[in-house]
Design a protein around this motif. Structure first.
Motif, PDB file in Angstrom:
ATOM      1  N   PRO A 201       0.797  -1.232   0.000  1.00  9.71           N
ATOM      2  CA  PRO A 201       0.000   0.000   0.000  1.00  9.71           C
ATOM      3  C   PRO A 201       0.829   1.280   0.000  1.00  9.71           C
ATOM      4  O   PRO A 201       0.294   2.356  -0.261  1.00  9.71           O
ATOM      5  CB  PRO A 201      -0.808  -0.126   1.303  1.00  9.71           C
ATOM      6  N   ARG A 202       2.154   1.181   0.242  1.00 10.71           N
ATOM      7  CA  ARG A 202       2.992   2.383   0.335  1.00 10.71           C
ATOM      8  C   ARG A 202       4.085   2.478  -0.726  1.00 10.71           C
ATOM      9  O   ARG A 202       4.632   3.550  -0.939  1.00 10.71           O
ATOM     10  CB  ARG A 202       3.649   2.451   1.719  1.00 10.71           C
ATOM     11  N   LEU A 203       4.432   1.378  -1.390  1.00 16.97           N
ATOM     12  CA  LEU A 203       5.567   1.407  -2.309  1.00 16.97           C
ATOM     13  C   LEU A 203       5.364   0.436  -3.460  1.00 16.97           C
ATOM     14  O   LEU A 203       5.000  -0.718  -3.257  1.00 16.97           O
ATOM     15  CB  LEU A 203       6.857   1.042  -1.558  1.00 16.97           C
ATOM     16  N   CYS A 204       5.630   0.923  -4.685  1.00 17.60           N
ATOM     17  CA  CYS A 204       5.530   0.086  -5.894  1.00 17.60           C
ATOM     18  C   CYS A 204       6.906  -0.005  -6.547  1.00 17.60           C
ATOM     19  O   CYS A 204       7.615   1.000  -6.672  1.00 17.60           O
ATOM     20  CB  CYS A 204       4.522   0.693  -6.880  1.00 17.60           C
ATOM     21  N   THR A 205       7.280  -1.211  -6.945  1.00 19.52           N
ATOM     22  CA  THR A 205       8.585  -1.438  -7.575  1.00 19.52           C
ATOM     23  C   THR A 205       8.408  -2.337  -8.792  1.00 19.52           C
ATOM     24  O   THR A 205       7.717  -3.352  -8.735  1.00 19.52           O
ATOM     25  CB  THR A 205       9.565  -2.100  -6.599  1.00 19.52           C
ATOM     26  N   SER A 206       9.052  -1.951  -9.886  1.00 22.02           N
ATOM     27  CA  SER A 206       9.001  -2.719 -11.128  1.00 22.02           C
ATOM     28  C   SER A 206      10.389  -3.251 -11.458  1.00 22.02           C
ATOM     29  O   SER A 206      11.372  -2.497 -11.397  1.00 22.02           O
ATOM     30  CB  SER A 206       8.502  -1.819 -12.273  1.00 22.02           C
ATOM     31  N   VAL A 207      10.473  -4.531 -11.794  1.00 23.46           N
ATOM     32  CA  VAL A 207      11.756  -5.149 -12.143  1.00 23.46           C
ATOM     33  C   VAL A 207      11.648  -5.788 -13.524  1.00 23.46           C
ATOM     34  O   VAL A 207      10.757  -6.614 -13.773  1.00 23.46           O
ATOM     35  CB  VAL A 207      12.167  -6.223 -11.109  1.00 23.46           C
ATOM     36  N   TRP A 208      12.547  -5.402 -14.409  1.00 20.89           N
ATOM     37  CA  TRP A 208      12.653  -6.032 -15.732  1.00 20.89           C
ATOM     38  C   TRP A 208      14.032  -6.659 -15.848  1.00 20.89           C
ATOM     39  O   TRP A 208      15.033  -6.069 -15.439  1.00 20.89           O
ATOM     40  CB  TRP A 208      12.482  -4.996 -16.839  1.00 20.89           C
ATOM     41  N   VAL A 209      14.088  -7.852 -16.418  1.00 19.27           N
ATOM     42  CA  VAL A 209      15.358  -8.528 -16.670  1.00 19.27           C
ATOM     43  C   VAL A 209      15.407  -8.895 -18.149  1.00 19.27           C
ATOM     44  O   VAL A 209      14.459  -9.477 -18.694  1.00 19.27           O
ATOM     45  CB  VAL A 209      15.501  -9.800 -15.797  1.00 19.27           C
TER      46      VAL A 209
END
Length: 273
Positions: A201-209
């Protein structure tokens, strides 16, 4: 696509038939299959999201409206070129989308349906001889693109990916980061790209490899024969989020109510309303 459906008052309990798709679109012939050619039969959109069912997504996007899917993606923060094609429903884009755009879009769900544009600089000060002068302060603004209830339902559906969907293949994210999260895995053909976009609810993170110089298969990298969204991207996401959210309050996602929404019956089904 899910956001566009919710904005159109369409329920994630809509039911489709998971099977190989063969169809023509703009004078082109398309064949859509799931990973390993799995056909799940009757399945809800909520379940299809948890299982990353391509064939259901394409059918659902066609019923929601491909133009609406594109407009909603832009409202959520996607700025890269996207076209109203069936492949768009499963991430088949001509130029691709950046990790920053993906984080920006998914953060809208965490933010209760309000999109806030990403920014890099919070504040600039000039310090001289013990005094400081503010030269710039970022003004936090946002634009509502979904209702709070629509965002809550989206969170519940994406929470299913973490609780009993593709994200559970090698991980227990709730245990690993110490709090509830929601998200979505993604993998392109030949394992050329692998994604995980997740958020609390407080932080969004996107990871691409993947390979930055071009689309090449990652099979065999670090000894992994199937480098998909559930492996390397999720390994990175989990390790980072465990540290980044350390000390945050243990917040849950608000409950949504989809009881009044329309339920579609696609595939071999006839509308029941």
């Amino acid at each position: 696509m899910l956001a566009a459906a919710l904005k159109g008052d369409i329920s994630p309990e809509s039911v489709y038939v998971s099977h190989e798709l063969n169809f023509r679109f703009l004078d082109e012939y398309y064949v859509i299959n799931n990973y390993d050619f799995v056909e799940r039969g009757e399945i809800s959109v909520r379940e299809a999201m948890a299982e990353s069912d391509n064939t259901v997504f394409v059918q659902f996007a066609a019923d929601v409206g491909l133009e609406k899917v594109v407009r909603t993606a832009r409202a959520l923060g996607i700025t890269s070129p996207i076209e109203p094609y069936p492949s768009t429903a499963i991430g088949g884009l001509g130029t691709g989308v950046s990790p920053l755009e993906m984080a920006s879009a998914y953060a809208t769900f965490a933010g209760g349906g309000i999109h806030r544009a990403p920014y890099a600089v919070e504040r600039v000060e000039r310090v001289s001889y013990g005094t400081s002068e503010s030269l710039y302060d970022h003004r936090l603004t946002g634009r509502r693109v979904m209702t709070g209830n629509q965002a809550a339902i989206a969170n519940e559906v994406l929470r299913g990916v973490v609780e009993d969907g593709t994200a559970t293949m090698f991980h227990d994210l709730d245990e690993e980061i110490g709090r509830p999260s929601a998200g979505k895995t993604g993998t392109t053909n030949n394992f050329a790209d692998a994604w995980y976009v997740g958020y609390t609810p407080r932080l969004c993170t996107s990871v691409w490899v993947g390979y930055p110089e071009g689309r090449r298969s990652m099979v065999g990298v670090h000894g992994i024969e199937e480098p998909n969204g559930e492996t390397m991207p999720m390994d990175i996401w989990s390790a980072y989020m465990a540290r980044a959210t350390e000390g945050d309050p243990d917040l849950g996602f608000p409950e949504g109510d989809s009881s009044g929404m329309r339920v579609l019956y696609g595939g071999y089904y006839e509308p029941a309303f």
